[in-house]
Motif scaffolding. Structure first.
Motif, PDB file in Angstrom:
ATOM      1  N   LEU A  59       0.963  -1.366  -0.182  1.00  0.00           N
ATOM      2  CA  LEU A  59       0.081  -0.070   0.084  1.00  0.00           C
ATOM      3  C   LEU A  59       0.851   1.199   0.010  1.00  0.00           C
ATOM      4  O   LEU A  59       0.546   2.276  -0.680  1.00  0.00           O
ATOM      5  N   ARG A  60       1.846   1.281   0.881  1.00  0.00           N
ATOM      6  CA  ARG A  60       2.839   2.370   0.828  1.00  0.00           C
ATOM      7  C   ARG A  60       3.303   2.638  -0.651  1.00  0.00           C
ATOM      8  O   ARG A  60       3.403   3.722  -0.971  1.00  0.00           O
ATOM      9  N   ILE A  61       3.946   1.644  -1.213  1.00  0.00           N
ATOM     10  CA  ILE A  61       4.399   1.501  -2.588  1.00  0.00           C
ATOM     11  C   ILE A  61       3.312   2.144  -3.681  1.00  0.00           C
ATOM     12  O   ILE A  61       3.695   3.327  -4.499  1.00  0.00           O
ATOM     13  N   LEU A  62       2.007   1.609  -3.534  1.00  0.00           N
ATOM     14  CA  LEU A  62       0.895   2.105  -4.310  1.00  0.00           C
ATOM     15  C   LEU A  62       0.653   3.546  -3.898  1.00  0.00           C
ATOM     16  O   LEU A  62       0.369   4.427  -4.991  1.00  0.00           O
ATOM     17  N   SER A  63       0.912   4.149  -2.696  1.00  0.00           N
ATOM     18  CA  SER A  63       0.370   5.271  -2.618  1.00  0.00           C
ATOM     19  C   SER A  63       1.641   6.362  -3.019  1.00  0.00           C
ATOM     20  O   SER A  63       1.270   7.282  -3.471  1.00  0.00           O
ATOM     21  N   SER A  64       2.690   5.892  -3.142  1.00  0.00           N
ATOM     22  CA  SER A  64       3.756   6.620  -3.713  1.00  0.00           C
ATOM     23  C   SER A  64       3.557   6.786  -5.151  1.00  0.00           C
ATOM     24  O   SER A  64       3.978   7.740  -5.917  1.00  0.00           O
ATOM     25  N   GLU A  65       3.501   5.834  -5.868  1.00  0.00           N
ATOM     26  CA  GLU A  65       3.204   5.862  -7.169  1.00  0.00           C
ATOM     27  C   GLU A  65       2.105   6.381  -7.620  1.00  0.00           C
ATOM     28  O   GLU A  65       2.237   7.203  -8.988  1.00  0.00           O
ATOM     29  N   VAL A  66       0.999   6.406  -7.151  1.00  0.00           N
ATOM     30  CA  VAL A  66      -0.418   7.168  -7.590  1.00  0.00           C
ATOM     31  C   VAL A  66      -0.589   8.503  -7.111  1.00  0.00           C
ATOM     32  O   VAL A  66      -1.455   9.151  -7.366  1.00  0.00           O
ATOM     33  N   ASP A  67       0.468   8.993  -6.121  1.00  0.00           N
ATOM     34  CA  ASP A  67       0.438  10.080  -5.342  1.00  0.00           C
ATOM     35  C   ASP A  67      -0.850  10.312  -4.655  1.00  0.00           C
ATOM     36  O   ASP A  67      -1.482  11.178  -4.938  1.00  0.00           O
ATOM     37  N   VAL A  68      -1.255   9.337  -3.935  1.00  0.00           N
ATOM     38  CA  VAL A  68      -2.506   9.427  -3.208  1.00  0.00           C
ATOM     39  C   VAL A  68      -2.140   9.197  -1.703  1.00  0.00           C
ATOM     40  O   VAL A  68      -1.260   8.294  -1.321  1.00  0.00           O
ATOM     41  N   PRO A  69      -2.501  10.196  -0.726  1.00  0.00           N
ATOM     42  CA  PRO A  69      -2.026   9.951   0.733  1.00  0.00           C
ATOM     43  C   PRO A  69      -2.306   8.478   1.148  1.00  0.00           C
ATOM     44  O   PRO A  69      -3.481   7.622   1.104  1.00  0.00           O
ATOM     45  N   PHE A  70      -1.465   7.938   2.038  1.00  0.00           N
ATOM     46  CA  PHE A  70      -1.891   6.646   2.553  1.00  0.00           C
ATOM     47  C   PHE A  70      -2.780   6.302   3.323  1.00  0.00           C
ATOM     48  O   PHE A  70      -3.536   5.325   3.189  1.00  0.00           O
TER      49      PHE A  70
END
Length: 352
Positions: free
Chosen positions: A248-259
């Motif tokens: 989820l943290r990686i995904l949050s960083s990739e899509v620029d969405v808050p964790f």
């Protein structure tokens, strides 16, 4: 174990190679420092050969030229001449030395047999520790890890390499690489790469800082860049977070969405679309995650070797060092951390 050894009658050894090594050191004493850099008296199987090699080392330490006569005199002084078979045995040693130029090969045979014997002894000790009435399981496992790791380090040979050979290989490597200003793997942080020239093979890099300063975020961002942008194989050990939280943290960083909103699922349709598209692209990245709790150094080494064999391996990220165990007993945590970092550095060099 005992039954197996009884059937074999003798432990692994090569009497001919041991005699050849001793003969080579006696015929050309200049070779003894090379031999002693690889072998100890305990590496020889027979007691007579251990006595002979120990005596040669004593003569060398005293600055005495080693030959048949000085060796004989030293053994007589120790009252050990008959123990090794007398003058006749000393004089017959060179009969098993067909080629002095192949002494390194004979030394390696002796060392290989010695490692085998010690491995058998270690297995016997491990078995005794695991039998009823022996040690607790965790303590027995720790001792087994220490014993096997020690043998592994001893078995590895890395000799001197002439500078000209190193230059030749280095220049050849430079010529094959694209023009990007440095040899290492880029972290994705341009200014950092400019200073460090990237993450170089064989290096151990430690990110240090106080709690809450962003060490994990930095390490994760570097792992993401190497795996997703550079398409390099990355092994990520997370001792603190689960693999789901990491994903989820990686995904949050990739899509620029808050964790927080991503973890709770409170996203707009537009954000969901970005998440779905990102999952498709990120899934192709050669990023491998292990969230085992409290792995030992032996376990980490085993897993990384397997990963390298199966998928290749360019970068290993461990988060974080203070949660790791070396295996075995140490007088203080500082000594254990020192053992861990030493082991990680050795592993980095081994896996390149």
């Amino acid at each position: 174990m005992i039954d197996i050894l009884t059937e074999q009658k003798t432990l692994p050894h090569s009497d001919e190679s041991e005699r050849a090594v001793l003969a080579g050191a006696m015929l050309d004493p200049a070779l003894l420092p090379t031999v002693s850099g690889r072998l100890t008296p305990e590496d020889f199987y027979t007691e007579r050969h251990r006595v002979l090699f120990r005596t040669m080392l004593g003569l060398q330490e005293n600055g005495t030229t080693i030959d048949l006569r000085t060796l004989q005199a030293s053994l007589e002084q120790q009252n050990r001449l008959e123990t090794v078979g007398g003058v006749a045995y000393l004089a017959s040693l060179d009969l098993d030395l067909p080629d002095l130029g192949r002494l390194d090969s004979y030394v390696e045979i002796v060392k290989e047999r010695s490692v085998r014997r010690r491995l058998i002894e270690a297995c016997g000790e491990i078995t005794r520790n695991c039998l009823d009435g022996g040690l607790e399981a965790q303590e027995a496992l720790s001792r087994a890890e220490q014993a096997i790791l020690g043998l592994g380090e001893e078995a590895i040979q890395r000799g001197f390499v002439q500078l000209s050979k190193i230059f030749h290989d280095t220049l050849a490597d430079l010529e094959e690489r694209p023009d990007k200003g440095f040899l290492g793997i880029p972290t994705g942080y341009v200014d950092l790469d400019e200073i460090t020239r990237g993450l170089n093979p064989g290096n151990l890099v430690i990110i240090a800082g106080r709690p809450g300063m962003g060490k994990t975020s930095l390490a994760l961002n570097i792992a993401e860049h190497v795996a997703i942008r550079e398409q390099r194989s990355v092994g990520l050990f997370s001792l603190e977070m689960s693999q789901e939280e990491l994903a989820l943290r990686i995904l949050s960083s990739e899509v620029d969405v808050p964790f927080g909103p991503l973890r709770s699922g409170h996203l707009s349709q537009k954000q969901w679309n970005r998440v779905i598209q990102s999952v498709k692209s990120v899934s192709r990245a050669p990023l491998f995650i292990d969230d085992s709790a409290n792995p030992t150094l032996l376990e980490l080494a085993s897993k990384t070797r397997r990963l390298k064999a199966e998928h290749g391996l360019d970068l290993v990220v461990l988060d974080y060092l203070q949660l790791m165990q070396a295996g075995g007993r140490y007088e203080s945590r500082n000594l254990e951390i020192a053992a861990i970092t030493r082991g990680l550095k050795q592993l980095a060099k081994e896996l390149n």
